[in-house]
Design a protein around this motif. Structure first.
Motif, mmCIF file in Angstrom:
data_model
loop_
_atom_site.group_PDB
_atom_site.id
_atom_site.type_symbol
_atom_site.label_atom_id
_atom_site.label_comp_id
_atom_site.label_asym_id
_atom_site.label_seq_id
_atom_site.Cartn_x
_atom_site.Cartn_y
_atom_site.Cartn_z
ATOM 1 N N ARG A 14 122.697 60.459 105.573
ATOM 2 C CA ARG A 14 123.380 60.705 106.849
ATOM 3 C C ARG A 14 122.751 59.844 107.929
ATOM 4 O O ARG A 14 121.557 59.561 107.895
ATOM 5 N N GLN A 52 126.545 60.988 117.514
ATOM 6 C CA GLN A 52 127.320 61.381 116.334
ATOM 7 C C GLN A 52 126.389 61.431 115.143
ATOM 8 O O GLN A 52 125.459 60.636 115.028
ATOM 9 N N GLY A 69 126.606 61.869 110.810
ATOM 10 C CA GLY A 69 127.491 61.985 109.663
ATOM 11 C C GLY A 69 127.124 60.981 108.595
ATOM 12 O O GLY A 69 126.206 60.172 108.770
ATOM 13 N N ALA A 83 129.814 56.241 105.870
ATOM 14 C CA ALA A 83 131.230 55.876 105.876
ATOM 15 C C ALA A 83 131.960 56.572 107.017
ATOM 16 O O ALA A 83 132.818 55.972 107.684
ATOM 17 N N GLU A 84 131.598 57.815 107.252
ATOM 18 C CA GLU A 84 132.244 58.590 108.318
ATOM 19 C C GLU A 84 131.944 57.973 109.684
ATOM 20 O O GLU A 84 132.826 57.830 110.536
ATOM 21 N N ILE A 85 130.663 57.584 109.888
ATOM 22 C CA ILE A 85 130.271 56.974 111.157
ATOM 23 C C ILE A 85 131.048 55.684 111.383
ATOM 24 O O ILE A 85 131.516 55.394 112.474
ATOM 25 N N TYR A 86 131.243 54.931 110.297
ATOM 26 C CA TYR A 86 131.906 53.636 110.428
ATOM 27 C C TYR A 86 133.398 53.811 110.649
ATOM 28 O O TYR A 86 133.992 53.156 111.496
ATOM 29 N N GLU A 87 134.019 54.695 109.872
ATOM 30 C CA GLU A 87 135.477 54.780 109.891
ATOM 31 C C GLU A 87 135.999 55.749 110.921
ATOM 32 O O GLU A 87 137.145 55.631 111.345
ATOM 33 N N ASP A 88 135.181 56.684 111.323
ATOM 34 C CA ASP A 88 135.685 57.734 112.205
ATOM 35 C C ASP A 88 134.744 57.957 113.383
ATOM 36 O O ASP A 88 134.232 59.058 113.576
ATOM 37 N N ARG A 103 133.263 58.939 116.808
ATOM 38 C CA ARG A 103 133.736 59.905 117.806
ATOM 39 C C ARG A 103 133.605 59.355 119.216
ATOM 40 O O ARG A 103 134.046 59.986 120.174
ATOM 41 N N ARG A 147 141.517 52.759 116.380
ATOM 42 C CA ARG A 147 140.668 53.857 116.854
ATOM 43 C C ARG A 147 140.789 53.839 118.365
ATOM 44 O O ARG A 147 140.363 52.878 119.008
#
Lengths: 386, 310
Positions: free
Chosen positions: A221, A232, A234, A237-242, A244, A364
Motif C-alpha cells: 500500500r 490518499q 491505497g 494500482a488504486e493510487i495510480y488509476e483512481d 482522489r 479523471r
C-alpha cells in the motif's frame, strides 16, 4: 512482527506545521510506503514511529501497545537510514553485532577487558556471532564481515545496514529513503532485493521515499503525503488509476498527467477552453470550473479534423519502446503530452499537425479545489471520437 | 604511454622533447625556490645551527669557539640536575596531558549537551588560552601566596590547613601542573567542540535504535570513537605544549625549591642566559627537539592509522 497504528499525529517545528493530524493503520507483515515530495513530513512521521522524535499530540501504538514516552530502544524497531549510519570504526561483523550486544549483554558484560570475566558472556557472544553469520549469508555479505565500512561500496554498505536491522528480528522495519544514495542501476537491483527480503521475513515494513517508482514497485500500500497530511492511501494500482486528489494524480505517474482547464456544461460534460466537449458526464453543476486529467498513455493519434484535441507537435522524445509527443493545443496553456508507439509517430515531421483522441472513461475530473468529481454514468469503453 | 609516444616520433624530435622536459623541471625548481629558501632560513638552518652549536664550547659573547665533539652531551648526561629536570618535565606532562584532555573533553560535552549560553561558556573557558601566561602567572602568585593568598585564606576560612604551595618540594610541581591545566584545557575544549559538531547526527539515531539507552552507552558507541582523530591531535599538542613549560616556572619558582620544579626549558634558559654556556644549552635544546620529534612521529605513524576509519 506487529501492526502499527498512528492516531491524529500533530507535529510542528516552531511556526511550521510539519504533521497535521496524520492517522494511519499498518497491518502485520504489510509493506507500506510513505510517498511524498521532500518537506511533506514523511521522514518526521517515520522518526515519530521510531521514537527519535516526539509528536506534539497523537498516539503511536505498535503491536497494540501505546508507545508514548518509550525510548527508541524499548520499541523493538529497526531502522535503515539514508546515509546507512554505520559505525565507521567497527568492522561489518561488529556493526551487525551492536544491536545484539546492546540488547543481550548487561552493562558489565559490555565493559572492555573486565567484561570478559562475566560468566556466560562467551556463550552469548557465540550465539550472536551465529546470528550475524546467518544474516550475512542471507544478504550475501559473508565475505565482507571483517572489513570496515570505509572499504565498502555504497551498495555493500546498504546491505550491511539492512543486516544490522535484520539480526535482532524487530517488530517492524523502518526505512528512510534507503536507496537514494545509490546509483540508478543499483537502485533498480536493490528494489527487487528489498521486496524479496520483505517476502522472506514476512515482517512489517514502513518505507519512506520520494521516488514514486520505488513506492509503486515495492509496496503493498502507498500512503501519499502532501503538506503534512496523508492525502490518499491505497494499493499502488488504486493510487495510480483512481486518485482522489489532483495533487496525487499529478505526483504519481511519469510523465505527469495532462491537466486541462474546463467548464461543465448543462449535462455535466467538461468543455475545454478551446470549445471542444471532452465527453463523459460528471457530478458537476453547470458552469462549474473543472480540471480534467488524462494520462499520456490514454491519448492516441488521430485525424486532426475529427479529434477533440488538435495541435502542432512541439517536441518529440524517443524513449525506444515509446515516443512522447508534446502537442501545443490552441486554447490550452501547457503542451499536452501523449505517449504513443514510435512506429506511429515516426512518420510525423517536426511541427506536424496531429489530433489526439481518448476514451472518456479514462478522464479523471477534479473540481477547482482539486477534489475528485465522480463520473455520473460510467461511459462505455469505446472511443468517443475517431 | 610516454615511451610509445617518444618511440613513434622521428629521431630528430626526441632531443628537443628531452630538452623541453629538462626546462620544465628547471622552471618547477625555480618556482619552489622562494619557499625552499624561507624554510632553510627559518626552520632547517636554525635547527642545524643549534645542533652544530651543541658540539662546541661556544659561550655567549665569546670571540671564538672550538669543536669538542659530544662532550656537552657527556656532561649533560652525567649531571644530576639534568636528569632531575627531565624527570620533572615528564612528571609535569604526565599530570597536564590527561588533566587538560579530560577537562577539555568534559567541558566540551557539557557545553554541547546544554541548550543555551554556548558562546558564553566557550568564550569564558577560552580566556586563559588567550591571556599572556606571564601576566597570569603573577596573578597566580598572589593567589598562591602562603600568608595572604586567596587560596590559603579560603582554606583557613573552611577550617583546613593552609599550605606553602610554591615552597614545599612535593607540592610545587603539582601546583604548576594545575596552572598548566588551567591554561591549556580551554584550547582542548575548543578542538573537542569542533570534533563533536562534526559527528553525524544519524549515528546517534542509529545508536538509539540499536539499543543504546544511557548517555554512557552513546558515548562509548559513537562519541569517543568518532572523536579519535581529534583526541589524538589534542593529546600530541598538549604533550608538546607541556614539554614547553617555562613561563610559570620562571615567574613563580625559578626551578626551586632545591630544583624540585626545574624543567627542561628552564635548564636551557639558565645554562644559556645566566651561565652563558650556549653550547650546553644547545645540547639541552637538541634533547628537547628529540622529544618533540618522537611525539610527532608517533602521531604520524602509529596512531593516525588506528583512528582514521576510511
Amino acid at each position: 512482527m506487529a501492526e502499527i497504528a498512528l492516531g491524529e499525529i500533530h507535529k510542528r517545528f516552531g511556526e511550521t506545521i510539519v504533521l497535521n493530524g496524520v492517522s494511519l493503520e499498518i497491518g502485520e507483515g504489510e509493506f507500506v510506503a510513505l510517498l511524498g515530495p521532500s518537506g511533506c513530513g514523511k521522514s518526521t512521521l517515520l522518526r515519530i514511529i521510531a521514537g527519535l522524535e516526539q509528536a506534539d499530540s497523537g498516539t503511536v501504538r505498535i503491536g497494540g501497545r501505546d508507545m508514548a514516552d518509550l525510548p527508541p530502544a524499548a520499541r523493538n524497531l529497526a531502522m535503515v537510514f539514508q546515509s546507512y549510519a554505520l559505525y565507521p570504526h567497527l568492522s561489518v561483523r561488529a556493526n551487525m553485532m551492536v544491536p545484539l550486544r546492546m540488547r543481550d549483554l548487561t552493562g558489565f558484560e559490555r565493559l572492555p577487558l573486565i567484561g570478559a570475566l562475566a560468566p556466560g558472556r562467551r556463550e552469548k557472544l557465540a550465539v550472536m556471532a551465529a546470528r550475524v553469520e546467518m544474516a550475512a549469508e542471507t544478504l550475501k555479505i559473508g565475505h565482507l564481515l571483517d572489513r570496515k565500512p570505509g572499504q565498502l561500496s555504497g551498495g555493500q554498505r546498504q546491505r550491511v545496514a539492512l543486516g544490522r536491522a535484520m539480526v535482532r528480528e524487530p517488530a517492524a522495519f523502518l526505512m528512510d529513503e534507503p536507496l537514494s544514495n545509490l546509483d540508478a542501476a543499483l537502485r533498480v537491483h536493490m528494489r527487487t532485493e528489498i521486496a524479496e527480503l520483505h517476502r522472506a521475513l514476512g515482517a512489517t515494513f514502513v518505507y519512506v521515499t520520494h521516488d514514486q517508482v520505488e513506492a509503486m514497485t515495492m509496496s503493498s500500500r502507498i500512503a501519499v503525503m502532501l503538506d503534512g497530511e496523508i492525502v490518499q492511501i491505497g494499493a499502488p494500482a488504486e493510487i495510480y488509476e483512481d486518485p482522489r486528489d489532483l495533487r496525487v494524480a499529478e505526483f504519481i505517474g511519469s510523465p505527469r498527467i495532462n491537466v486541462i482547464e474546463a467548464v461543465a456544461d448543462a449535462a455535466g460534460a467538461p468543455v475545454a477552453g478551446h470549445g471542444a466537449t471532452l465527453g463523459g458526464r460528471f457530478a458537476a453543476a453547470p458552469g462549474a470550473a473543472l480540471r480534467v486529467g488524462i494520462r499520456p498513455e490514454h491519448l492516441a493519434l488521430a485525424e486532426p479534423a475529427r479529434a477533440p484535441l488538435a495541435g502542432r507537435v512541439r517536441h518529440r522524445e524517443n524513449l525506444g519502446a515509446e515516443m512522447l509527443l508534446h502537442v501545443a493545443v490552441p486554447g490550452i496553456a501547457t503542451p499536452v503530452v501523449a505517449r504513443v508507439a514510435p512506429q506511429a509517430a515516426r512518420a510525423l515531421g517536426p511541427e506536424a499537425q496531429v489530433g489526439l483522441v481518448f476514451d472518456p472513461a479514462d478522464l479523471r475530473v477534479f473540481d477547482a479545489n482539486g477534489r475528485r468529481v465522480a463520473a455520473l454514468a460510467r461511459p462505455e469503453r469505446s472511443r468517443a471520437y475517431g | 604511454m610516454a615511451e610509445i609516444a617518444l618511440a613513434a616520433l622521428p629521431a630528430t624530435k626526441a632531443p628537443a622533447r628531452r630538452a623541453g622536459r629538462r626546462r620544465l623541471g628547471r622552471t618547477g625548481f625555480l618556482l619552489t625556490l622562494p619557499a625552499l629558501l624561507l624554510m632553510l632560513a627559518l626552520l632547517i638552518g636554525p635547527v642545524l645551527a643549534v645542533i652544530i652549536m651543541s658540539l662546541t664550547d661556544y659561550q655567549l659573547g665569546a670571540a671564538e669557539f672550538a669543536f669538542i665533539g659530544l662532550r656537552n652531551y657527556a656532561e649533560l648526561f652525567a649531571d644530576k640536575v639534568f636528569w632531575k629536570s627531565l624527570g620533572n618535565t615528564l612528571a609535569y606532562a604526565a599530570i597536564v596531558v590527561p588533566g587538560s584532555v579530560a577537562l577539555g573533553l568534559g567541558i566540551a560535552l557539557l557545553i554541547q549537551a546544554g541548550p543555551g549560553l554556548r558562546a558564553f561558556y566557550r568564550a569564558v573557558f577560552f580566556v586563559p588560552v588567550m591571556a599572556t601566561l606571564i601576566a597570569m602567572a603573577i596573578s597566580w602568585e598572589f593567589m598562591l601566596h602562603a600568608q595572604f593568598g586567596l587560596i590559603n585564606l579560603t582554606l583557613k576560612a573552611l577550617g583546613l590547613t593552609p599550605r606553602a604551595w610554591l615552597a614545599e618540594p612535593d607540592l610545587v610541581l603539582p601546583t604548576l601542573a594545575v596552572i598548566g591545566i588551567w591554561q591549556l584545557f580551554g584550547f582542548n575544549m575548543v578542538l573537542f567542540l569542533a570534533g563533536l559538531v562534526s559527528i553525524p547526527r544519524t549515528l546517534y539515531d542509529a545508536a538509539a535504535m540499536d539499543g543504546a539507552r544511557s548517555a554512557l552507552a552513546r558515548f562509548r558507541l559513537v562519541t569517543w570513537p568518532m572523536l579519535g582523530p581529534v583526541t589524538m591531535f589534542v593529546v600530541i599538542i598538549s604533550a608538546i605544549r607541556s614539554f614547553q613549560v617555562f613561563d610559570t616556572v620562571h615567574v613563580l619558582t625559578k626551578g626551586g625549591p632545591s630544583k624540585s620544579s626545574e624543567v627542561l626549558l628552564y635548564s636551557m634558559y639558565s645554562e644559556g642566559f645566566e651561565f652563558f654556556r650556549s653550547g650546553l644549552a644547545a645540547a639541552i635544546a637538541v634533547v628537547f627537539l628529540g622529544f618533540v620529534l618522537v611525539l610527532t612521529l608517533v602521531k604520524a605513524r602509529v596512531i593516525e592509522k588506528k583512528v582514521h576509519y576510511s
